[in-house]
Design a protein around this motif. Structure first.
Motif, mmCIF file in Angstrom:
data_model
loop_
_atom_site.group_PDB
_atom_site.id
_atom_site.type_symbol
_atom_site.label_atom_id
_atom_site.label_comp_id
_atom_site.label_asym_id
_atom_site.label_seq_id
_atom_site.Cartn_x
_atom_site.Cartn_y
_atom_site.Cartn_z
ATOM 1 N N ASN A 30 1.136 -1.148 -0.327
ATOM 2 C CA ASN A 30 0.194 0.057 -0.340
ATOM 3 C C ASN A 30 0.996 1.420 -0.180
ATOM 4 N N SER A 31 0.960 2.070 -0.845
ATOM 5 C CA SER A 31 1.295 3.281 -1.204
ATOM 6 C C SER A 31 1.276 4.155 -0.359
ATOM 7 N N LYS A 32 0.080 4.647 0.506
ATOM 8 C CA LYS A 32 -0.080 5.218 1.857
ATOM 9 C C LYS A 32 0.550 4.452 2.943
ATOM 10 N N LYS A 33 0.638 3.190 3.724
ATOM 11 C CA LYS A 33 0.639 2.574 4.703
ATOM 12 C C LYS A 33 1.583 2.983 4.630
ATOM 13 N N GLY A 34 2.286 3.506 6.662
ATOM 14 C CA GLY A 34 3.472 3.270 6.683
ATOM 15 C C GLY A 34 3.877 2.035 8.162
ATOM 16 N N ILE A 35 4.751 2.292 8.207
ATOM 17 C CA ILE A 35 4.992 1.796 9.981
ATOM 18 C C ILE A 35 6.386 2.493 10.595
#
Length: 260
Positions: A30-35
């Motif tokens: 997912n290009s928006k999802k970050g960790i």
């Protein structure tokens, strides 16, 4: 980095331990999802997501292939080594730089808006031609904190900071409508200063069960993915008692990883 652990213990109650989820999950990126993380090795547990940050200016380990590291100028005291760290990050594929962490909160970077704008121009703006510049990330506290602080910062920048993305945090209960309304308020605030993209670099449904957090995530992540003005987001955070448990994804972590 100023002690982040102390802040976690003091200000974020209600996160509970959950049994780890060990089943492998399909890669989606997912290009928006970050960790968000403090331990880089935990990022590899997440198969869905394209970027990561650790409230610091260096990666502190190895991230999975395809995951962009985004360095942060945490606050005052971060001046030493910043330029060298940014050059290393850019050479390694970083394309974004983050501003200060919760400058509107006394227990975090604690910087008034005028000083923050001056520091931003001095240390971060020079990289405007090499990376996308993100504002400091404010809390969702009421005035003079939160979006009120952000408005003052952007006013003090006077169009000279080079920012094209506005960042903020959100901590509250699991009321989905309240979350969506606040995100829309932030989008409106950014737009009034000519900024068309926002990031929610920390958010969490606090004081609720793991099941309630999972339900919240499964409601808001698809909504965030559908909002053109939301560029990136990161649920809080890859650590035991939050998104991980015993070296595996927790119930909450599994929900965040698979939500789409």
């Amino acid at each position: 980095m100023v002690s982040f652990t102390t802040f976690l213990i003091a200000s974020l109650a209600g996160a509970s331990l959950a049994a780890p989820t060990k089943a492998p999950l399909a890669k989606r990126s997912n290009s928006k999802k970050g960790i968000s993380y403090n331990d880089a090795s935990l990022v590899s547990l997440f198969s869905d997501g394209s970027w990561a940050y650790n409230w610091d200016m260096s990666v502190g380990g190895s991230l999975p292939s395809g995951v962009e590291y985004v360095p942060m100028f945490w606050g005052t005291g971060s001046e030493s080594g910043w330029d060298a760290a940014v050059q290393t990050a850019l050479a390694s594929g970083s394309t974004h730089l983050l501003g200060f962490n919760e400058p509107d909160l006394s227990s975090q970077s604690n910087i008034d808006a005028a000083t923050a704008a001056a520091l931003y121009k001095q240390y971060i703006t020079p990289y405007a031609s090499q990376a996308t510049l993100v504002t400091p990330a404010v809390t969702n506290g009421g005035a003079p904190m939160g979006l009120t602080w952000m408005e003052q910062f952007l006013t003090d920048c006077n169009g000279e900071c080079g920012v094209t993305v506005m960042a903020f945090h959100y901590y509250a209960d699991d009321n989905v409508s309240n979350f969506e309304n606040y995100v829309n308020q932030a989008i409106s605030t950014a737009a009034s200063y000519g900024i068309s993209e926002v990031w929610i670099t920390e958010f969490q449904a606090t004081g609720v069960s793991d099941d309630a957090q999972a339900a919240f995530i499964n409601s808001v992540v698809p909504w965030l993915d559908q909002q053109p003005a939301v560029g990136r987001y990161s649920y809080f955070y890859a650590a035991d008692g939050y998104l991980t448990s015993g070296g595996a994804l927790s119930e909450t972590g599994s929900a965040y990883n698979s939500a789409e």
